[in-house]
Design an enzyme around this catalytic site. Structure first.
Site, mmCIF file in Angstrom:
data_model
loop_
_atom_site.group_PDB
_atom_site.id
_atom_site.type_symbol
_atom_site.label_atom_id
_atom_site.label_comp_id
_atom_site.label_asym_id
_atom_site.label_seq_id
_atom_site.Cartn_x
_atom_site.Cartn_y
_atom_site.Cartn_z
ATOM 1 N N LEU A 38 0.823 -1.211 0.000
ATOM 2 C CA LEU A 38 0.000 0.000 0.000
ATOM 3 C C LEU A 38 0.856 1.259 0.000
ATOM 4 O O LEU A 38 2.029 1.220 0.408
ATOM 5 C CB LEU A 38 -0.883 0.016 1.254
ATOM 6 C CG LEU A 38 -1.990 -1.037 1.352
ATOM 7 C CD1 LEU A 38 -2.603 -1.006 2.743
ATOM 8 C CD2 LEU A 38 -3.050 -0.816 0.278
ATOM 9 N N SER A 41 3.314 2.156 2.983
ATOM 10 C CA SER A 41 3.728 0.928 3.683
ATOM 11 C C SER A 41 5.244 0.867 3.888
ATOM 12 O O SER A 41 5.736 0.008 4.616
ATOM 13 C CB SER A 41 3.243 -0.319 2.924
ATOM 14 O OG SER A 41 3.780 -0.340 1.612
ATOM 15 N N SER A 111 1.772 -1.681 -7.249
ATOM 16 C CA SER A 111 1.473 -2.874 -8.072
ATOM 17 C C SER A 111 0.344 -3.698 -7.431
ATOM 18 O O SER A 111 0.586 -4.806 -6.964
ATOM 19 C CB SER A 111 2.716 -3.717 -8.312
ATOM 20 O OG SER A 111 3.524 -3.855 -7.172
ATOM 21 N N GLY A 160 -10.543 6.352 -6.570
ATOM 22 C CA GLY A 160 -9.767 5.173 -6.951
ATOM 23 C C GLY A 160 -8.429 5.106 -6.250
ATOM 24 O O GLY A 160 -7.408 4.793 -6.866
HETATM 25 N N1 LIG Z 1 -5.294 6.695 -6.904
HETATM 26 C C1 LIG Z 1 -4.086 6.436 -6.389
HETATM 27 N N2 LIG Z 1 -3.830 5.221 -5.830
HETATM 28 C C2 LIG Z 1 -2.636 4.952 -5.325
HETATM 29 N N3 LIG Z 1 -1.569 5.825 -5.321
HETATM 30 C C3 LIG Z 1 -1.773 7.042 -5.872
HETATM 31 C C4 LIG Z 1 -3.035 7.390 -6.419
HETATM 32 N N4 LIG Z 1 -2.944 8.665 -6.884
HETATM 33 C C5 LIG Z 1 -1.697 9.084 -6.653
HETATM 34 N N5 LIG Z 1 -0.978 8.111 -6.039
HETATM 35 C C6 LIG Z 1 0.452 8.248 -5.738
HETATM 36 O O1 LIG Z 1 1.107 7.445 -6.704
HETATM 37 C C7 LIG Z 1 2.033 6.566 -6.089
HETATM 38 C C8 LIG Z 1 1.839 5.134 -6.608
HETATM 39 O O2 LIG Z 1 2.354 4.992 -7.882
HETATM 40 P P1 LIG Z 1 2.630 3.526 -8.444
HETATM 41 O O3 LIG Z 1 3.174 3.705 -9.814
HETATM 42 O O4 LIG Z 1 3.456 2.782 -7.465
HETATM 43 O O5 LIG Z 1 1.163 2.891 -8.480
HETATM 44 S S1 LIG Z 1 0.667 1.573 -9.219
HETATM 45 O O6 LIG Z 1 1.664 0.518 -8.963
HETATM 46 O O7 LIG Z 1 0.517 1.866 -10.645
HETATM 47 O O8 LIG Z 1 -0.652 1.272 -8.606
HETATM 48 C C9 LIG Z 1 1.743 6.573 -4.626
HETATM 49 O O9 LIG Z 1 3.030 6.606 -4.021
HETATM 50 P P2 LIG Z 1 3.461 5.715 -2.760
HETATM 51 O O10 LIG Z 1 2.806 6.399 -1.599
HETATM 52 O O11 LIG Z 1 4.943 5.834 -2.741
HETATM 53 O O12 LIG Z 1 3.001 4.308 -2.942
HETATM 54 C C10 LIG Z 1 0.900 7.809 -4.378
HETATM 55 O O13 LIG Z 1 1.729 8.838 -3.888
HETATM 56 N N1 LIG Z 2 10.273 0.484 8.688
HETATM 57 C C1 LIG Z 2 9.672 1.636 8.991
HETATM 58 N N2 LIG Z 2 9.374 1.955 10.269
HETATM 59 C C2 LIG Z 2 8.764 3.115 10.575
HETATM 60 N N3 LIG Z 2 8.413 4.050 9.668
HETATM 61 C C3 LIG Z 2 8.688 3.785 8.378
HETATM 62 C C4 LIG Z 2 9.317 2.567 7.989
HETATM 63 N N4 LIG Z 2 9.458 2.574 6.644
HETATM 64 C C5 LIG Z 2 8.931 3.743 6.231
HETATM 65 N N5 LIG Z 2 8.481 4.470 7.264
HETATM 66 C C6 LIG Z 2 7.838 5.777 7.184
HETATM 67 O O1 LIG Z 2 6.576 5.602 6.567
HETATM 68 C C7 LIG Z 2 6.316 6.645 5.665
HETATM 69 C C8 LIG Z 2 6.015 6.070 4.275
HETATM 70 O O2 LIG Z 2 7.172 5.449 3.783
HETATM 71 P P1 LIG Z 2 7.449 5.340 2.227
HETATM 72 O O3 LIG Z 2 8.735 4.606 2.077
HETATM 73 O O4 LIG Z 2 7.329 6.666 1.577
HETATM 74 O O5 LIG Z 2 6.231 4.406 1.775
HETATM 75 P P2 LIG Z 2 5.696 4.051 0.323
HETATM 76 O O6 LIG Z 2 6.845 4.200 -0.635
HETATM 77 O O7 LIG Z 2 5.211 2.630 0.443
HETATM 78 O O8 LIG Z 2 4.591 5.022 0.061
HETATM 79 C C9 LIG Z 2 7.547 7.577 5.710
HETATM 80 O O9 LIG Z 2 7.282 8.646 6.608
HETATM 81 C C10 LIG Z 2 8.624 6.701 6.274
HETATM 82 O O10 LIG Z 2 9.587 7.444 7.003
#
Ligand SMILES: Nc1ncnc2c1ncn2[C@@H]1O[C@H](COP(=O)(O)OS(=O)(=O)O)[C@@H](OP(=O)(O)O)[C@H]1O
Ligand SMILES: Nc1ncnc2c1ncn2[C@@H]1O[C@H](COP(=O)(O)OP(=O)(O)O)[C@@H](O)[C@H]1O
Length: 208
Positions: A38, A41, A111, A160
């Site tokens: 997520l 995560s 993903s 979404g």
């Molecule tokens: N609708 C929606 N759902 C999920 N995430 C969203 C959405 N819109 C924007 N974002 C931002 O886009 C990042 C995810 O991009 P990804 O390329 O990893 O997504 S995917 O694998 O195609 O589902 C994701 O980054 P991460 O928080 O690092 O996962 C979000 O910041």
């Molecule tokens: N192992 C961990 N323990 C505690 N906090 C974490 C850990 N990994 C990431 N974080 C914190 O969680 C938040 C989201 O991390 P991030 O790596 O950006 O997640 P994602 O790429 O899945 O969106 C950030 O503030 C990061 O500092």
């Protein structure tokens, strides 16, 4: 001569220097570490931590981060199911090229769909697609909400959003699952160490 997808009359060209030569040069084996989970995560954090750990061991890696790739290669894609599938397909193909170059490619993307991740697995030789599941509860990810996106999604201002009104399909047979223990999340360094140990045990950190 063959037809691949929409390309007709195309030929494969072999080069003198191949995958084995490059792996010997680097003293490592190419692979793809695919981090799924997520938003919030900890995917990007783990990817960078693992990259640093491998670098300190003299191993060449490269991070393909979903957010970053959407600034370039994938900037024409949104978050519909079709676009996410195309996003993952492209990153799978790029990961395959990096692995063929001999690198340890670290892909960190939500993903969300199992079939898309499985399609990427199918692009790589057996054993060299290592799926890492960041199994963090939605509540924890939402509590972190670094970018404020969960808040917007809950308010209906983003439609979404994965985990809120779009599905996330957890892996059924991943190589590594990272989760909380007794309500505590392992540190990024501990998680990176676990993945690096796996790579070491499976022989990716040497070429002999
Ligand atoms: N609708 C929606 N759902 C999920 N995430 C969203 C959405 N819109 C924007 N974002 C931002 O886009 C990042 C995810 O991009 P990804 O390329 O990893 O997504 S995917 O694998 O195609 O589902 C994701 O980054 P991460 O928080 O690092 O996962 C979000 O910041
Ligand atoms: N192992 C961990 N323990 C505690 N906090 C974490 C850990 N990994 C990431 N974080 C914190 O969680 C938040 C989201 O991390 P991030 O790596 O950006 O997640 P994602 O790429 O899945 O969106 C950030 O503030 C990061 O500092």
């Amino acid at each position: 001569m063959s037809t691949v997808g929409n390309s007709t009359n195309i030929f494969w060209h072999e080069c003198a220097v191949g995958n084995i030569d490059r792996q010997k040069l680097l003293n490592q084996k190419g692979c793809v570490v695919w981090i799924t989970g997520l938003s919030g995560s900890g995917k990007s954090t783990l990817a960078c931590s693992l990259g640093r750990e491998l670098h300190s061991r003299g191993k060449l890696s490269y991070v393909l981060d979903g957010d970053n790739l959407r600034h370039g290669l994938n900037k024409n894609l949104g978050f519909s199911a079709e676009d996410r599938t195309e996003n993952i397909r492209r990153v799978g193909e790029v990961g395959k090229l990096f692995a063929d170059a001999g690198l340890i490619c670290i892909a960190s993307l939500i993903s969300p769909y199992r079939k898309d991740r499985d399609a990427c697995r199918g692009m790589l030789p057996d054993g060299s697609f290592i799926e890492v599941f960041m199994n963090m509860p939605l509540e924890v990810c939402e509590e972190r909400d670094v970018k404020g996106l969960y808040k917007l999604a809950r308010a209906g201002k983003i439609k979404g959003f994965t985990g809120i009104d779009d599905p996330y399909e957890p892996p059924l047979n991943c190589e590594i699952e990272l989760k909380m223990a007794d309500g505590i999340c392992p540190t990024p360094i501990d998680m990176a160490g676990k993945v690096a140990s796996y790579l070491g045990e499976k022989g990716f950190l040497h070429y002999e």
